[in-house]
Design an enzyme around this catalytic site. Structure first.
Site, PDB file in Angstrom:
ATOM      1  N   PRO A   1      16.147 -30.215 -16.973  1.00  0.00           N
ATOM      2  CA  PRO A   1      15.254 -29.933 -18.103  1.00  0.00           C
ATOM      3  C   PRO A   1      15.988 -29.515 -19.366  1.00  0.00           C
ATOM      4  O   PRO A   1      16.957 -28.748 -19.325  1.00  0.00           O
ATOM      5  CB  PRO A   1      14.373 -28.800 -17.568  1.00  0.00           C
ATOM      6  CG  PRO A   1      14.350 -29.019 -16.093  1.00  0.00           C
ATOM      7  CD  PRO A   1      15.722 -29.514 -15.745  1.00  0.00           C
ATOM      8  N   CYS A   2      15.486 -30.019 -20.499  1.00  0.00           N
ATOM      9  CA  CYS A   2      16.172 -29.812 -21.780  1.00  0.00           C
ATOM     10  C   CYS A   2      15.499 -28.766 -22.664  1.00  0.00           C
ATOM     11  O   CYS A   2      16.005 -28.460 -23.746  1.00  0.00           O
ATOM     12  CB  CYS A   2      16.244 -31.130 -22.545  1.00  0.00           C
ATOM     13  SG  CYS A   2      14.622 -31.744 -23.103  1.00  0.00           S
ATOM     14  N   GLN A   3      14.355 -28.211 -22.242  1.00  0.00           N
ATOM     15  CA  GLN A   3      13.555 -27.387 -23.138  1.00  0.00           C
ATOM     16  C   GLN A   3      14.324 -26.234 -23.784  1.00  0.00           C
ATOM     17  O   GLN A   3      14.068 -25.876 -24.937  1.00  0.00           O
ATOM     18  CB  GLN A   3      12.343 -26.818 -22.390  1.00  0.00           C
ATOM     19  CG  GLN A   3      11.245 -27.819 -22.118  1.00  0.00           C
ATOM     20  CD  GLN A   3      11.482 -28.592 -20.837  1.00  0.00           C
ATOM     21  OE1 GLN A   3      12.576 -28.608 -20.296  1.00  0.00           O
ATOM     22  NE2 GLN A   3      10.442 -29.250 -20.335  1.00  0.00           N
TER      23      GLN A   3
END
Length: 306
Positions: free
Chosen positions: A89-91
């Site tokens: 995940p890049c959030q």
């Protein structure tokens, strides 16, 4: 110093007897995996938390294990792959997020589960994909964790436009391997990436974009890099049929939730050609054949019949 990578070969006729196998984490709808498969790799399992994405994976890779939660996986219970891939995940590293970085308890903190599985499985190669913001908010953590378990790494920023798409969608692709496997820093595995970009599949409308690398710090970089006509809304993709009012039709109410899930899945994905270029580098480094990308009319949409 390792010997130069062997010349690129094309696999035709019967499939190769020997193929690198893949375990996929944070699989999404499998667009990265599709690129690896195009190149000649073969999947052994997937892991994806989103139910809609799992339904897409089940349709296109029937019969393969699809696990739900990376936190519950244990290396000793998984089919052993040669390559472990995934876009964690890049959030929390994205420029559009809060920039908390890779820390325990955050979405991007699932990297620690990824590196745990790398240590338990000990694959030949790791392919990690994320947004360019990782280079300013997390790359040190990734490299340190890999080094502590005995893996070296190299990385490159590869945009969708570099493999033929009319939009940037830049992504960091990091390839890791056991310490000492490659000892020549001038000719790492990804040293062949620039050449492989131009060997990717040519879309009909945007073939002139193949191999163009754009400086994202300059608004004028597209015009500087590409001497031909540039679409006004270049970041939005090809505009044919999008701007005429008569082309806009309302979806039936019952289809709206499906399209929302589809758009979310595509927004989180890369284009397969990016993964194909990276996979080609690994296969060439192994002295293995690289499959040609299927002809356009034989490529199936990941959302077909869903």
């Amino acid at each position: 110093m390792r010997s130069p990578a062997p010349s690129r070969q094309t696999a035709t006729g019967a499939l190769m007897k020997e193929r690198l196998t893949v375990g996929s984490l944070f699989s999404g709808v499998g667009l990265c995996d599709l690129g690896l498969e195009w190149a000649g790799m073969k999947h052994r399992f997937f892991c994806e938390v989103d139910p809609f994405c799992r339904s897409v994976l089940r349709r296109h890779w029937p019969g393969l294990p699809i696990y739900e939660d990376v936190r519950n996986l244990r290396g000793e219970n998984l089919p052993h792959p040669d390559v472990l891939c995934g876009g964690f995940p890049c959030q929390d590293v994205s420029l559009a997020g809060k920039r908390k970085g890779i820390t325990e308890g955050t979405r991007s903190g699932l990297w620690y589960e990824y590196v745990r599985l790398i240590e338990e499985i000990r694959p030949k190669y790791v392919i990690a994909e994320n947004v360019p913001g990782l280079l300013a908010a997390g790359i040190e953590t990734v490299l340190q964790e890999l080094a502590e378990i005995g893996y070296d790494a190299e990385w490159e920023v590869l945009s969708a436009s570099a493999v033929g798409a009319p939009h940037r969608r830049e992504r960091v692709f990091l390839v890791a391997y056991p310490h000492g496997r490659w000892v020549d820093p001038e000719h790492g595995i990804l040293s062949a990436l620039v050449g492989n970009m131009g060997k990717s599949y040519e879309p009909r409308f945007v073939s002139d974009w193949l191999g163009i690398r754009i400086d994202r710090t300059s608004r004028a970089s597209v015009r500087e890099a590409f001497g031909g006509c540039v679409l006004h809304r270049v970041d939005d993709g090809h505009s044919r049929g999008m701007d005429r009012p008569e082309s806009v039709k309302l979806l039936p109410r019952e289809l709206v939730p499906v399209w929302v899930r589809r758009l979310k899945a595509l927004g989180n994905a890369i284009i397969p050609h990016q993964a194909y270029a990276v996979a080609s580098c690994i296969l060439e480094a192994e002295g293995m054949s690289v499959f040609p990308i299927p002809q356009r009319n034989k490529i199936k949409s990941p959302f077909a019949a869903l």
